[in-house]
Write a protein that holds these residues in place. Structure first.
Motif, mmCIF file in Angstrom:
data_model
loop_
_atom_site.group_PDB
_atom_site.id
_atom_site.type_symbol
_atom_site.label_atom_id
_atom_site.label_comp_id
_atom_site.label_asym_id
_atom_site.label_seq_id
_atom_site.Cartn_x
_atom_site.Cartn_y
_atom_site.Cartn_z
ATOM 1 N N ASP A 191 40.121 43.648 51.282
ATOM 2 C CA ASP A 191 41.143 43.669 50.228
ATOM 3 C C ASP A 191 42.401 42.941 50.708
ATOM 4 O O ASP A 191 42.790 43.034 51.879
ATOM 5 N N PHE A 192 43.058 42.237 49.787
ATOM 6 C CA PHE A 192 44.259 41.493 50.164
ATOM 7 C C PHE A 192 45.198 41.362 48.964
ATOM 8 O O PHE A 192 44.829 41.656 47.820
ATOM 9 N N THR A 193 46.412 40.905 49.239
ATOM 10 C CA THR A 193 47.425 40.681 48.210
ATOM 11 C C THR A 193 47.655 39.190 48.056
ATOM 12 O O THR A 193 47.800 38.469 49.057
ATOM 13 N N LEU A 194 47.700 38.737 46.810
ATOM 14 C CA LEU A 194 47.891 37.320 46.532
ATOM 15 C C LEU A 194 49.244 37.131 45.847
ATOM 16 O O LEU A 194 49.468 37.626 44.746
ATOM 17 N N SER A 195 50.141 36.428 46.530
ATOM 18 C CA SER A 195 51.464 36.168 45.969
ATOM 19 C C SER A 195 51.434 34.914 45.099
ATOM 20 O O SER A 195 50.845 33.896 45.480
ATOM 21 N N THR A 196 52.066 35.014 43.941
ATOM 22 C CA THR A 196 52.098 33.882 43.014
ATOM 23 C C THR A 196 53.355 34.004 42.165
ATOM 24 O O THR A 196 54.227 34.823 42.441
ATOM 25 N N ALA A 236 48.061 28.708 36.483
ATOM 26 C CA ALA A 236 46.831 29.499 36.546
ATOM 27 C C ALA A 236 46.404 29.685 37.994
ATOM 28 O O ALA A 236 46.690 28.859 38.870
ATOM 29 N N ILE A 237 45.710 30.797 38.267
ATOM 30 C CA ILE A 237 45.112 31.003 39.582
ATOM 31 C C ILE A 237 43.624 31.311 39.403
ATOM 32 O O ILE A 237 43.219 31.902 38.394
ATOM 33 N N ILE A 275 36.630 33.615 38.333
ATOM 34 C CA ILE A 275 37.433 33.936 37.161
ATOM 35 C C ILE A 275 38.761 33.204 37.284
ATOM 36 O O ILE A 275 39.228 32.909 38.390
ATOM 37 N N CYS A 276 39.362 32.917 36.110
ATOM 38 C CA CYS A 276 40.637 32.208 36.074
ATOM 39 C C CYS A 276 41.646 33.059 35.310
ATOM 40 O O CYS A 276 41.336 33.580 34.228
ATOM 41 N N ILE A 277 42.826 33.218 35.862
ATOM 42 C CA ILE A 277 43.898 33.965 35.208
ATOM 43 C C ILE A 277 44.923 32.938 34.738
ATOM 44 O O ILE A 277 45.616 32.316 35.544
#
Length: 246
Positions: free
Chosen positions: A35-40, A45-46, A83-85
């Protein structure tokens, strides 16, 4: 008898082998096996890519946004799934996306979105408050990382009086309360909300009005009673005149 024993032994070996294979299965999301955290930031889009490792067969993958399952097309489910956000917005901050193995949902990797954005507040508001009443000025603002607030009056740092001023702050609300406002409290109060990514302000024009005269309820009731009784006595005193007329 020996044949049945051999078959049973073979079944045990097969189960053990499958368990071993299942245990060796791993997933990764964007090359992260844990598990990790993705900063944006809001806007661009990510993409999140989930990949199966150590598998000798086709494995179906599932995606979840929080507790809700994400719909996937048939060609985007086996051994690798993307998947794309788009677009990323402020409401995505803190949301968890999880990729799971369909036949063993304990095999999973989660990513928490850390959507960073500056405070967003602006505009102005005018408040009319009667003298000696209490008033609360409220700034509503979201930001990530969390912002800090300061208050100014007429473009000067506000000097807080412990007996009259009270500050309240949460992650989204910044309040200044003033007890028993006086004429000297007239002016423009500015809420300045600032984080490492930027700042925002909101003005409050406070107008302290004269204290309205208060009429005691008991005095009003007494006056009504006196007037009513006076009218009744007048009618009684002139009843003979009324009868003569009729």
């Amino acid at each position: 008898m020996a044949q049945r024993h051999s078959l049973a032994h073979g079944a045990v070996l097969a189960v053990s082998f499958l368990a071993c294979v299942a245990t060796g299965l791993e997933l990764s999301v964007n090359n992260h096996a844990a598990d990790f955290t993705l900063s944006t930031e809001p806007g661009p889009a990510i993409s999140l890519s989930c990949l199966v490792h150590n598998s000798s067969q086709a494995e179906e993958l599932l995606w979840y946004r929080g507790d809700g399952q994400v719909g996937l097309k048939d060609g985007n489910k086996v051994n690798i799934s993307n998947i794309c956000i788009s677009p990323v917005n402020e409401s995505d901050n803190g949301v968890t996306f999880t990729c799971r193995l369909a036949r063993d949902k304990s095999v999973q990797v989660s990513v928490i979105l850390d959507v960073q954005f500056p405070p967003r507040l602006s505009g102005e508001e005018t408040l009319h408050v009667e003298e000696d009443k209490d008033v609360t000025l409220t700034c509503n603002s979201k930001s990530n990382p969390q912002a800090q607030s300061t208050w100014h009056k007429d473009n000067q740092n506000l000097t807080l009086q412990q007996s009259r001023h009270e500050l309240y702050q949460t992650s989204e609300i910044f309040q200044l309360s003033i007890r028993k406002v006086q004429k000297s409290d007239n002016g423009t109060y500015t809420c300045l909300v600032q984080s490492s990514l930027g700042k925002g302000t909101r003005d409050f024009h406070l107008i302290v009005e004269d204290k309205k005269p208060v009429f005691p309820k008991e005095a009003v009731i007494a006056a009504v009673v006196v007037v009513t009784v006076t009218i009744l006595f007048g009618i009684v005193a002139r009843k003979d005149t009324f009868f003569k007329v009729w």
